[in-house]
Design a protein around this motif. Structure first.
Motif: not given
Ligand SMILES: NC(=O)c1ccc[n+]([C@@H]2O[C@H](COP(=O)([O-])OP(=O)(O)OC[C@H]3O[C@@H](n4cnc5c(N)ncnc54)[C@H](O)[C@@H]3O)[C@@H](O)[C@H]2O)c1
Length: 411
Positions: A71, A44-45, A66, A112, A132, A199
């Motif tokens: 994704s 998502m992010m 990824d 995280n 992030e 997620k």
């Molecule tokens: N700044 C903001 O407002 C905001 C908002 C949402 C999420 N976030 C942060 O962004 C980060 C991701 O969250 P998200 O919502 O996108 O989660 P998500 O689960 O939607 O996406 C995470 C992606 O990372 C991939 N992944 C997992 N381990 C990995 C690795 N070692 N190497 C590469 N890719 C890997 C997963 O397969 C997945 O596609 C988190 O740290 C979250 O806290 C920040």
């Protein structure tokens, strides 16, 4: 001489004037991006960052890494749909992403609990980094992330972009530039929202992967509170629990354990007091910031019932010191729609400006660390049922004089 309006993205977003030849385009001409970014984590992010990268138009998407095929697929579709004609490289590993000679920066948006390992893998590569929030799930890990970042030869940014939201950016202007409230004495924030979204691997339902809800989500609010308080957080008292959400949620034989409501008090070392309220079972989203000073009060809010349009509002009460006002700060709708009420776009603008040799703005490394420290102290306070000194959660060798948060002038 050309005007800012001539360069508005509004003219360049679509290809509405499809009958025009390239040589007849000026307002609608596409510009070659100066930079290329690799993306590690494309959920998502990561996709919000990809969208904003392309909307800003100063970088292209050079590559994706990824482990989740879906994704990668959806990120690739997003890139094609948003005007980048050449497909990004798909890296087989983080090491491959680091070794790509064609990218200038890596945007890391993985869960995280992976941030420290990813940071260890990318540290020292010859690229700017964007990591992030929260930068890690514990303060010890966050400190290591900060130390790796400080030793990195290229710029490193953390994803605390809420200070770029229109309502908070305007509140900062009122409090620090116009001095509308006089000297700040209290900062209160509230986030009432719907439950955590789905997620990849449902990592956000488990404290071991998030660092706890008050670290995971609320580091954003603590960063803002720290900024408005203009001081270091000293002592935290919190109550909270998993009141409503995900009691029957089981994934990989593990029961969800994130708390979904909390109330907090924070004492700052300059005497400012803070309060924070979290509720995660609300049919909508509402954020509020109230800053009270000896001369006035500023109240900023974003508010939307589930499925309804958001309303921004900023109320400034100045008493007899000047004009009070109520207004609705807004970015253009296509920037607001790009994610997190437009703050992600301005976060990218600030990052790309820094890469171009422009001013350094936005949160610094210490902001990333302090925002995790407040959340960790709050989680500990809930566990123990007593107030916790923030110093207790900081690493033994932590020197606050070296890790100075941004003040508004710098930020
Ligand atoms: N700044 C903001 O407002 C905001 C908002 C949402 C999420 N976030 C942060 O962004 C980060 C991701 O969250 P998200 O919502 O996108 O989660 P998500 O689960 O939607 O996406 C995470 C992606 O990372 C991939 N992944 C997992 N381990 C990995 C690795 N070692 N190497 C590469 N890719 C890997 C997963 O397969 C997945 O596609 C988190 O740290 C979250 O806290 C920040």
């Amino acid at each position: 001489m050309s005007t800012q309006v001539e360069h508005s993205r509004m003219f360049r977003r679509g290809r509405a004037l499809g009958y025009l030849e390239e040589h007849d385009r000026h307002l609608t001409a596409k510009h070659d991006p100066q930079f290329s970014f690799g993306f590690i984590g494309c959920g998502m992010m990561g996709q919000e960052h990809i969208y904003n990268t392309l909307l800003l138009g100063r970088a292209r998407v050079g590559g994706l890494y990824d482990p989740a095929t879906k994704s990668i697929e959806t990120a690739s579709q997003l890139i094609a749909k948003n005007g980048q004609q050449d497909a990004p490289k798909i890296y087989a590993s983080i090491e491959e992403a680091c070794a790509d000679p064609d990218t200038d920066a890596l945007i890391i948006a993985t869960p995280n609990y992976t941030h420290l390992d990813v940071m260890r893998a990318v540290a020292g590569c010859n690229k700017a980094l964007f990591v992030e929030k929260p930068i890690a799930t514990t303060v010890a890990d966050a400190f290591e992330v900060c130390q790796l970042a400080a030793a990195h030869s290229r710029p490193v940014r953390f994803g605390l972009q809420y200070r770029f939201k229109s309502v908070y950016a305007e509140a900062l202007t009122e409090v620090f530039e116009r001095q509308s409230v006089g000297r700040v004495h209290s900062v209160n924030m509230l986030e009432h929202r719907f439950p955590f979204l789905d997620k990849v691997g449902q990592w956000n339902k488990f404290s071991v992967y998030t660092g706890g809800t008050l670290v995971e989500k609320c580091c954003h609010y603590f960063d803002l509170m720290n900024l408005f308080a203009g001081a270091n957080p000293q002592r935290v008292f919190a109550v909270g629990n998993q009141a409503v959400n995900f009691h029957n949620f089981v994934y990989d034989n593990k029961k969800a354990d994130g708390l979904d409501q909390a109330q907090m008090s924070i004492q700052y070392d300059n005497g400012v007091i803070g309060g924070f309220s979290l509720c995660m079972f609300t049919p909508g989203t509402r954020e509020e910031l109230v800053v009270c000073g000896d001369a006035g009060r500023v109240h900023a809010s974003e508010s939307a019932r589930l499925g309804e349009a958001n309303e921004n509002r900023l109320e400034v009460w100045c008493g007899e010191n000047g004009a009070s006002s109520v207004r609705a700060p807004e970015y253009p709708s296509y920037i607001t729609a790009a994610g997190h009420h437009g703050s992600t776009f301005f976060e990218h603008l600030s990052f790309v400006d820094e890469l171009s040799g422009g001013a350094v703005s936005g949160p610094n490394l210490a902001d990333g660390l302090w925002s995790v420290a407040v959340g960790a102290a709050a989680q500990l306070s809930i566990e123990r049922g007593v107030a916790v000194d923030v110093a207790e959660v900081l690493p033994a060798d932590f020197d606050a004089a070296q890790w100075v948060k941004t003040s508004y002038q710098e930020g």
